[in-house]
Design a protein around this motif. Structure first.
Motif, PDB file in Angstrom:
ATOM      1  N   GLN A 111       0.832  -1.207   0.000  1.00 41.66           N
ATOM      2  CA  GLN A 111       0.000   0.000   0.000  1.00 41.66           C
ATOM      3  C   GLN A 111       0.866   1.256   0.000  1.00 41.66           C
ATOM      4  O   GLN A 111       2.002   1.214   0.460  1.00 41.66           O
ATOM      5  N   VAL A 112       0.302   2.348  -0.468  1.00 37.19           N
ATOM      6  CA  VAL A 112       0.925   3.667  -0.293  1.00 37.19           C
ATOM      7  C   VAL A 112      -0.146   4.676   0.101  1.00 37.19           C
ATOM      8  O   VAL A 112      -1.322   4.510  -0.230  1.00 37.19           O
ATOM      9  N   THR A 113       0.279   5.719   0.817  1.00 40.09           N
ATOM     10  CA  THR A 113      -0.562   6.908   0.970  1.00 40.09           C
ATOM     11  C   THR A 113       0.196   8.067   0.319  1.00 40.09           C
ATOM     12  O   THR A 113       1.431   8.089   0.352  1.00 40.09           O
ATOM     13  N   VAL A 114      -0.537   8.993  -0.260  1.00 41.79           N
ATOM     14  CA  VAL A 114       0.088  10.087  -1.005  1.00 41.79           C
ATOM     15  C   VAL A 114      -0.528  11.412  -0.582  1.00 41.79           C
ATOM     16  O   VAL A 114      -1.747  11.593  -0.682  1.00 41.79           O
ATOM     17  N   SER A 115       0.291  12.341  -0.108  1.00 40.42           N
ATOM     18  CA  SER A 115      -0.181  13.694   0.190  1.00 40.42           C
ATOM     19  C   SER A 115       0.451  14.670  -0.791  1.00 40.42           C
ATOM     20  O   SER A 115       1.658  14.620  -1.021  1.00 40.42           O
ATOM     21  N   ILE A 116      -0.389  15.540  -1.341  1.00 43.19           N
ATOM     22  CA  ILE A 116       0.086  16.498  -2.336  1.00 43.19           C
ATOM     23  C   ILE A 116      -0.295  17.914  -1.899  1.00 43.19           C
ATOM     24  O   ILE A 116      -1.445  18.166  -1.556  1.00 43.19           O
ATOM     25  N   GLY A 117       0.677  18.817  -1.928  1.00 42.37           N
ATOM     26  CA  GLY A 117       0.403  20.242  -1.782  1.00 42.37           C
ATOM     27  C   GLY A 117       0.724  20.915  -3.106  1.00 42.37           C
ATOM     28  O   GLY A 117       1.817  20.749  -3.635  1.00 42.37           O
ATOM     29  N   MET A 118      -0.227  21.641  -3.650  1.00 41.82           N
ATOM     30  CA  MET A 118      -0.073  22.156  -5.015  1.00 41.82           C
ATOM     31  C   MET A 118      -0.768  23.498  -5.125  1.00 41.82           C
ATOM     32  O   MET A 118      -1.879  23.670  -4.628  1.00 41.82           O
ATOM     33  N   SER A 119      -0.128  24.436  -5.799  1.00 41.36           N
ATOM     34  CA  SER A 119      -0.732  25.745  -5.993  1.00 41.36           C
ATOM     35  C   SER A 119      -2.032  25.605  -6.756  1.00 41.36           C
ATOM     36  O   SER A 119      -2.144  24.808  -7.686  1.00 41.36           O
ATOM     37  N   SER A 120      -3.026  26.412  -6.364  1.00 38.95           N
ATOM     38  CA  SER A 120      -4.299  26.344  -7.085  1.00 38.95           C
ATOM     39  C   SER A 120      -4.168  26.979  -8.462  1.00 38.95           C
ATOM     40  O   SER A 120      -5.102  26.963  -9.256  1.00 38.95           O
ATOM     41  N   LYS A 121      -2.992  27.525  -8.771  1.00 35.49           N
ATOM     42  CA  LYS A 121      -2.755  28.029 -10.134  1.00 35.49           C
ATOM     43  C   LYS A 121      -2.574  26.878 -11.120  1.00 35.49           C
ATOM     44  O   LYS A 121      -2.733  27.056 -12.319  1.00 35.49           O
ATOM     45  N   PHE A 122      -2.198  25.713 -10.610  1.00 37.01           N
ATOM     46  CA  PHE A 122      -2.107  24.539 -11.479  1.00 37.01           C
ATOM     47  C   PHE A 122      -3.506  24.198 -11.969  1.00 37.01           C
ATOM     48  O   PHE A 122      -4.456  24.202 -11.195  1.00 37.01           O
ATOM     49  N   PRO A 123      -3.660  23.871 -13.231  1.00 40.72           N
ATOM     50  CA  PRO A 123      -4.975  23.415 -13.677  1.00 40.72           C
ATOM     51  C   PRO A 123      -5.190  21.966 -13.250  1.00 40.72           C
ATOM     52  O   PRO A 123      -4.229  21.264 -12.921  1.00 40.72           O
TER      53      PRO A 123
END
Lengths: 347, 347
Positions: free
Chosen positions: B95-107
């Motif tokens: 298994q993996v868990t994935v957390s992403i932080g990303m600018s809302s400017k990314f489409p």
């Protein structure tokens, strides 16, 4: 990289829309995966016990503001936020992993303070820090925590198993973390305008602590076990009461009646909300970050919980066609809406 | 917050010094914690099977540059980097868990590409994505992955169990990821100077892929099982061969002889390193990001591995007083040093 006509704005989707969108095509293939995305924690079966795993990321400028957040408190809170998810599965938290990205401009003493808060939380809640990653960050401070816990199969409590007629209960009181945040934001602005003015947080300890140093409700999980009550569904209150109730109702395919007059508010939360011209009920419904437990129990368990100081019955589960309703103090019926705390920013 | 005289510079400590410093006071209290910080993954005992958990964080500007990293590759790599740690314990990733932080400017399409790479990696390596967190980021892109796996107790392979006389082995070839990075950095600079010039990566697919799309060596773990070889110690090559050998020797309290002429280099890695006036051996020793497996086996297993195409014997373990040595092609003996890839920047 993407032409304008191909763009879908992330803001339009909202967090849950985005998560739904991103996870809808997941196929689970492992026999050991009992429950993947969609609850507070993943449930894995490695013979005998269920293993619970949950992860959260905290980013500077999004989840915290170092202008008024002591690093020790931040470390403590990062752990609490994650343990809360394990307790919300009715489990025992046992380990955490912690990854930190931090500018090398921070002195060692700063990162030590952060870890001090982490260790204090681990010790108090009897969990082991068993791994992680420490890296430099070119931007702000980044904290990612994964918590791991376990539970007997019969004890694991999901969001999607609330039954018609079940009582809707919540631990502690609500809205305090949000009102505490308003207070800290106000004092920050005053300070920025005139650094000679000392912050005026006197007598506001409780709500400031609710924001800066929340406590995950392990005690509630233990209390329920001790009085032999197994919740029929459970979730932790991280995004606001309304949002969490809607999660349980949607995933359980049920409706509910929530009574405004029953929503537990601390007097300081109430008074301070009023000072800010905020509706205290809205703070509880949409404020978030209270890290209380919201759960449903069978009516047959009413006698066992009715006099428990730290548990409040705030409504009940209904058939799905009745919808999710807020019954106001004046007797009006409104459909329950999850505004999320972002909504406040437009006020 | 901190006076200057109280400052300890993080740069002076180095990554491992910092980790040592931060983790030295950890006390393990859970019966289920077999191994906490200090190896590739935490080992937890939930009856029967050992559960393996590992976590890594990737930050924009530190671990990747979006100027030449396609998001799909980045998602794929983020998973590989983590699975590699589970394989380095001789385990099965599940298994993996994935957390992403990303600018809302990314489409949305951008974050979809990222997840596409994540899903492709999960499918190919037969692991379930079971949780995570998606949040907006005010700064760069942040990815945090936790991988979970399992192994029978007898199979779990630590770093601290290499024995005197054991053969030092490595899978695949080394240095390619680092040389590939030099190539991508050069083309980026050329592009920034003159955007009309197309990147010239022709014929360099292998080393570019080594950098952008590494593969964790599940196949090596399976190969060793199939020929009934249990490594005596194992680690994955993320920071460079020298650093990983020193980890095994230090934690096992042993020395080693490493033979320069034995270090496996792909011809393209060799040639391209020369083009950049880099010593190919140094690229292998200190380049990192190859995600090969470095392991030790008993001499009695020599016949089982000697003709395995994808495994190279590069040295042997000695008594601790002999130290860790690099025997050069000309027969000179140098103490092995972990420079880490930052050292290259001063060249």
């Amino acid at each position: 990289m993407f032409e304008n006509q191909d763009r879908t704005n992330l803001d339009d989707l909202g967090e849950f829309g985005l998560i739904d969108h991103l996870t809808k095509s997941i196929k689970l293939t492992q026999q050991s995966t009992v429950k993947g995305v969609g609850d507070d924690a993943a449930v894995l079966d490695f013979t005998g016990k269920k293993v619970l795993v949950s992860t959260d990321m905290l980013l500077e400028g999004i989840h915290f503001d170092l202008a008024y957040t002591p690093l020790k408190h931040l470390g403590y809170k990062a752990i609490q936020v994650n343990l809360s998810d394990i307790y919300a599965m009715n489990g025992t938290a046992s380990q955490v992993t912690v990854s930190i990205g931090m500018s090398s401009k921070f002195p060692l003493e700063a990162i030590e303070e952060l870890y001090q808060g982490i260790y204090i939380a681990c010790e108090k809640y009897n969990v082991d820090l068993v791994g992680g990653d420490t890296t430099s960050s070119k931007q702000g401070l980044v904290i990612s925590v994964t918590s791991i816990g376990y539970a007997d199969e019969a004890d694991v409590t999901y969001r999607n198993t609330a039954g018609e007629g079940d009582l809707l209960c919540v631990s502690g009181d609500l809205g305090g973390a949000y009102v505490g945040l308003q207070l800290l934001e106000r004092e920050k602005l005053i300070y920025l305008e005139n650094p000679k003015i000392q912050p005026d947080l006197e007598g506001k300890d409780y709500i400031v602590e609710r924001q800066l140093k929340p406590e995950a409700r392990r005690d509630i999980v233990e209390l329920l076990k001790s009085i032999d009550v197994k919740p029929t569904a459970m979730i932790d209150v991280s995004d606001g009461l309304a949002s969490e109730i809607l999660h349980i109702c949607k995933q359980s395919d049920k409706g509910c009646n929530l009574y405004e007059e029953k929503i537990p508010l601390d007097p300081m939360t109430y008074e301070t909300a009023r000072e800010f011209n905020l509706d205290p009920t809205v703070c509880a419904l949409s404020g978030g970050e209270d890290y209380e437990l919201l759960f449903t129990v069978k009516q047959a368990d009413y006698d066992k919980i009715k006099f428990k100081m730290d548990i409040t019955i705030i409504g009940h589960i209904t058939e799905p066609s009745a919808g999710c309703n807020l019954i106001t103090k004046t007797g009006n019926v409104h459909p329950l809406k999850a505004q999320g705390w972002n909504a406040f920013k437009q006020d």
